[in-house]
Design a protein around this motif. Structure first.
Motif, mmCIF file in Angstrom:
data_model
loop_
_atom_site.group_PDB
_atom_site.id
_atom_site.type_symbol
_atom_site.label_atom_id
_atom_site.label_comp_id
_atom_site.label_asym_id
_atom_site.label_seq_id
_atom_site.Cartn_x
_atom_site.Cartn_y
_atom_site.Cartn_z
ATOM 1 N N MET A 59 0.815 -1.197 0.000
ATOM 2 C CA MET A 59 0.000 0.000 0.000
ATOM 3 C C MET A 59 0.859 1.261 0.000
ATOM 4 O O MET A 59 0.511 2.242 -0.655
ATOM 5 C CB MET A 59 -0.951 0.006 1.189
ATOM 6 N N LEU A 60 1.955 1.211 0.731
ATOM 7 C CA LEU A 60 2.834 2.385 0.770
ATOM 8 C C LEU A 60 3.394 2.727 -0.609
ATOM 9 O O LEU A 60 3.604 3.900 -0.921
ATOM 10 C CB LEU A 60 3.988 2.165 1.751
ATOM 11 N N ALA A 61 3.578 1.713 -1.445
ATOM 12 C CA ALA A 61 4.128 1.952 -2.781
ATOM 13 C C ALA A 61 3.183 2.792 -3.635
ATOM 14 O O ALA A 61 3.620 3.433 -4.595
ATOM 15 C CB ALA A 61 4.411 0.618 -3.473
ATOM 16 N N GLN A 62 1.903 2.831 -3.273
ATOM 17 C CA GLN A 62 0.928 3.601 -4.054
ATOM 18 C C GLN A 62 0.708 5.003 -3.480
ATOM 19 O O GLN A 62 -0.230 5.705 -3.867
ATOM 20 C CB GLN A 62 -0.397 2.836 -4.143
ATOM 21 N N MET A 110 -5.136 1.494 10.495
ATOM 22 C CA MET A 110 -6.308 1.056 9.746
ATOM 23 C C MET A 110 -6.298 -0.427 9.378
ATOM 24 O O MET A 110 -7.337 -1.088 9.447
ATOM 25 C CB MET A 110 -6.442 1.906 8.474
ATOM 26 N N ILE A 111 -5.165 -0.952 8.984
ATOM 27 C CA ILE A 111 -5.098 -2.333 8.494
ATOM 28 C C ILE A 111 -5.600 -3.350 9.530
ATOM 29 O O ILE A 111 -6.385 -4.234 9.186
ATOM 30 C CB ILE A 111 -3.692 -2.666 7.959
ATOM 31 N N PRO A 112 -5.232 -3.238 10.805
ATOM 32 C CA PRO A 112 -5.773 -4.195 11.784
ATOM 33 C C PRO A 112 -7.285 -4.057 11.988
ATOM 34 O O PRO A 112 -7.917 -4.929 12.575
ATOM 35 C CB PRO A 112 -5.027 -3.852 13.081
ATOM 36 N N ASN A 113 -7.864 -2.965 11.500
ATOM 37 C CA ASN A 113 -9.301 -2.729 11.648
ATOM 38 C C ASN A 113 -10.057 -2.971 10.339
ATOM 39 O O ASN A 113 -11.032 -2.286 10.041
ATOM 40 C CB ASN A 113 -9.547 -1.310 12.161
ATOM 41 N N ASN A 114 -9.562 -3.916 9.556
ATOM 42 C CA ASN A 114 -10.267 -4.406 8.376
ATOM 43 C C ASN A 114 -10.152 -3.511 7.145
ATOM 44 O O ASN A 114 -10.991 -3.564 6.257
ATOM 45 C CB ASN A 114 -11.740 -4.654 8.716
ATOM 46 N N TYR A 115 -9.134 -2.681 7.065
ATOM 47 C CA TYR A 115 -8.929 -1.836 5.896
ATOM 48 C C TYR A 115 -8.154 -2.599 4.833
ATOM 49 O O TYR A 115 -7.183 -3.280 5.129
ATOM 50 C CB TYR A 115 -8.147 -0.575 6.278
ATOM 51 N N LYS A 116 -8.642 -2.483 3.597
ATOM 52 C CA LYS A 116 -7.977 -3.107 2.442
ATOM 53 C C LYS A 116 -7.968 -2.098 1.300
ATOM 54 O O LYS A 116 -8.641 -1.073 1.366
ATOM 55 C CB LYS A 116 -8.743 -4.359 2.004
ATOM 56 N N GLN A 117 -7.231 -2.384 0.249
ATOM 57 C CA GLN A 117 -7.245 -1.547 -0.944
ATOM 58 C C GLN A 117 -7.374 -2.423 -2.177
ATOM 59 O O GLN A 117 -6.904 -3.559 -2.196
ATOM 60 C CB GLN A 117 -5.964 -0.708 -1.073
ATOM 61 N N VAL A 118 -8.024 -1.865 -3.196
ATOM 62 C CA VAL A 118 -8.033 -2.462 -4.526
ATOM 63 C C VAL A 118 -7.369 -1.454 -5.452
ATOM 64 O O VAL A 118 -7.447 -0.243 -5.224
ATOM 65 C CB VAL A 118 -9.451 -2.814 -5.020
ATOM 66 N N ALA A 119 -6.700 -1.942 -6.494
ATOM 67 C CA ALA A 119 -5.987 -1.043 -7.397
ATOM 68 C C ALA A 119 -6.043 -1.584 -8.814
ATOM 69 O O ALA A 119 -6.193 -2.792 -9.035
ATOM 70 C CB ALA A 119 -4.525 -0.893 -6.954
ATOM 71 N N VAL A 120 -5.924 -0.651 -9.764
ATOM 72 C CA VAL A 120 -5.839 -0.983 -11.180
ATOM 73 C C VAL A 120 -4.480 -0.503 -11.668
ATOM 74 O O VAL A 120 -4.079 0.637 -11.391
ATOM 75 C CB VAL A 120 -6.967 -0.301 -11.990
ATOM 76 N N PHE A 121 -3.779 -1.374 -12.388
ATOM 77 C CA PHE A 121 -2.459 -1.048 -12.900
ATOM 78 C C PHE A 121 -2.449 -1.083 -14.418
ATOM 79 O O PHE A 121 -3.106 -1.923 -15.030
ATOM 80 C CB PHE A 121 -1.413 -2.036 -12.363
ATOM 81 N N GLU A 122 -1.691 -0.178 -14.993
ATOM 82 C CA GLU A 122 -1.345 -0.234 -16.405
ATOM 83 C C GLU A 122 0.160 -0.429 -16.432
ATOM 84 O O GLU A 122 0.920 0.501 -16.157
ATOM 85 C CB GLU A 122 -1.752 1.054 -17.113
#
Length: 134
Positions: A1-4, A27-39
């Motif tokens: 996540m930090l890379a984004q 946030m992560i221990p409290n159920n936070y996630k990320q979705v991402a789109v890459f080109e």
């Protein structure tokens, strides 16, 4: 996540990497996630996700900080993310997907309406520490 982090800066221009790291640590221990789109290697879309349960709705999925790289808007990246988030919501037995959009962000409103979202009410808040806001 930090890379984004560079993508996150399109939404929060004064955000520091240190603050982002500290927030993710909370946030992560409290159920936070990320979705991402890459080109290729470039992240062109990013959204945070939370799930929770409320008495009135049951289990829900919340979109948080939905960002599309400015050079890649109007190319279907946002729709790709909302379609994928819909799949996640259904697979995790959520009753709904919720999000906040600032009242003056008309482009976001139009986009979310086109994706099947509609306002249900008002999201009220009371600022307790203005300096802590991003």
């Amino acid at each position: 996540m930090l890379a984004q982090f560079p993508v996150m800066q399109y939404l929060y221009t004064n955000f520091s990497l240190e603050k982002y790291d500290a927030y993710l640590t909370d946030m992560i221990p409290n159920n936070y996630k990320q979705v991402a789109v890459f080109e290729g290697d470039l992240c062109v879309g990013l959204s945070g996700l939370w799930s929770g349960t409320k008495l009135w709705s049951g289990k829900y999925l919340e979109i948080d900080n939905f960002i599309v790289h400015p050079d890649h808007r109007k190319k279907g990246v946002g729709k790709m993310m909302t379609d994928y988030i819909d799949i996640i919501g259904k697979e995790t037995n959520c009753t709904m997907i919720v999000l906040d959009a600032f009242t003056g962000n008309y482009n976001a409103h139009r986009f979310y309406y086109n994706q099947g979202y509609a306002p249900k009410g008002f999201h009220f808040l009371k600022i307790l520490n203005e300096n802590g806001l991003s």
